[in-house]
Design a protein around this motif. Structure first.
Motif, mmCIF file in Angstrom:
data_model
loop_
_atom_site.group_PDB
_atom_site.id
_atom_site.type_symbol
_atom_site.label_atom_id
_atom_site.label_comp_id
_atom_site.label_asym_id
_atom_site.label_seq_id
_atom_site.Cartn_x
_atom_site.Cartn_y
_atom_site.Cartn_z
ATOM 1 N N ASP A 83 0.660 -0.950 0.025
ATOM 2 C CA ASP A 83 -0.060 -0.045 0.165
ATOM 3 C C ASP A 83 0.734 1.435 -0.054
ATOM 4 N N VAL A 87 -3.285 3.065 -2.244
ATOM 5 C CA VAL A 87 -3.144 2.451 -3.732
ATOM 6 C C VAL A 87 -2.357 1.029 -3.469
ATOM 7 N N ALA A 88 -2.647 0.355 -3.834
ATOM 8 C CA ALA A 88 -1.616 -1.030 -3.950
ATOM 9 C C ALA A 88 -0.810 -0.888 -5.230
ATOM 10 N N ILE A 89 0.507 -0.812 -5.109
ATOM 11 C CA ILE A 89 1.254 -0.995 -6.280
ATOM 12 C C ILE A 89 1.186 -2.282 -7.153
ATOM 13 N N ASP A 90 1.359 -2.329 -8.346
ATOM 14 C CA ASP A 90 1.317 -3.506 -9.266
ATOM 15 C C ASP A 90 2.284 -4.089 -9.817
ATOM 16 N N THR A 101 1.988 2.029 -14.964
ATOM 17 C CA THR A 101 0.449 2.106 -14.626
ATOM 18 C C THR A 101 -0.099 2.925 -13.586
ATOM 19 N N ASP A 102 -1.248 3.021 -13.183
ATOM 20 C CA ASP A 102 -1.695 4.177 -12.255
ATOM 21 C C ASP A 102 -1.011 3.867 -11.073
ATOM 22 N N ALA A 103 -0.823 2.502 -10.843
ATOM 23 C CA ALA A 103 -0.083 2.107 -9.478
ATOM 24 C C ALA A 103 1.321 1.873 -9.382
ATOM 25 N N ASN A 117 7.600 5.100 -4.775
ATOM 26 C CA ASN A 117 6.987 4.419 -5.805
ATOM 27 C C ASN A 117 6.603 5.479 -7.095
ATOM 28 N N TYR A 119 4.942 6.507 -10.519
ATOM 29 C CA TYR A 119 3.549 5.900 -11.324
ATOM 30 C C TYR A 119 3.096 7.031 -12.056
#
Length: 186
Positions: A83, A87-90, A101-103, A117, A119
């Motif tokens: 988290d 938002v959970a990173i992907d 991506t968004d994450a 992070n 993004y």
């Protein structure tokens, strides 16, 4: 004949082998945040060579990262699902025109408990910083980010297989065309 058969078997095995196991990307990004000032990060991201659908688009899964952020070594990739501000990173990179991506993805850096992070959201690159011990959360918008896929200079296994097969066929053809010659002395 045994040489030709074994060459063909080796070539077939190489042709059937899977393609290269990873795609590689070079990244660099920079920006300024209110808490820590200017920052820059550069490095290499390793991904799977196959894509999966993420939000309806083909994406590579990030499997590793190396580089530096503000001169300190990047020590590892943060696991997907971690988290960052709700938002959970992907850990994905979209494949078509490579972008995050968004994450995005997360990484750790030597000498700090912060996790980083980068993004892509709302048409701009951003960076979220989270202190692994809790608190000290910051988000920076308008980050300059470049991501370039590195093309492999090493031939795929199928290419090697075709070359070996070709050399084997040339060898078999030259071997079967041997002409016996006799010498007569007067």
């Amino acid at each position: 004949m045994r040489i030709a058969v074994s060459t063909l078997a080796l070539a077939a095995a190489l042709i059937a082998a899977a393609p290269a196991s990873a795609a590689t990307f070079i990244f660099t990004y920079s920006g300024t945040n209110a808490t820590n000032g200017a920052f820059t990060a550069t490095g290499t991201i390793t991904t799977t060579n196959t894509t999966t659908l993420v939000n309806g688009r083909a994406a590579y899964t990030i499997t590793g990262i190396t580089g530096t952020r503000n001169g300190s070594a990047i020590t590892g990739l943060v696991p997907a699902g971690t988290d960052f501000g709700g938002v959970a990173i992907d850990n994905y990179i979209y494949a078509a025109t490579p972008y995050l991506t968004d994450a995005g993805f997360g990484f750790s850096v030597a000498g700090t408990t912060n996790l980083f992070n980068p993004y892509y959201f709302g048409g701009v690159y951003q960076e979220y910083v989270r202190n692994a011990a809790g608190g000290d959360v910051q988000n920076t918008s308008g980050v300059t980010f470049t991501l370039t896929q590195v093309t492999a200079a090493i031939p795929e296994p199928a290419t090697w297989g075709m070359m070996i097969l070709g050399f084997g066929m040339i060898g078999a053809a030259s071997r079967s065309r041997k002409v016996k010659t006799t010498v007569k002395f007067a």
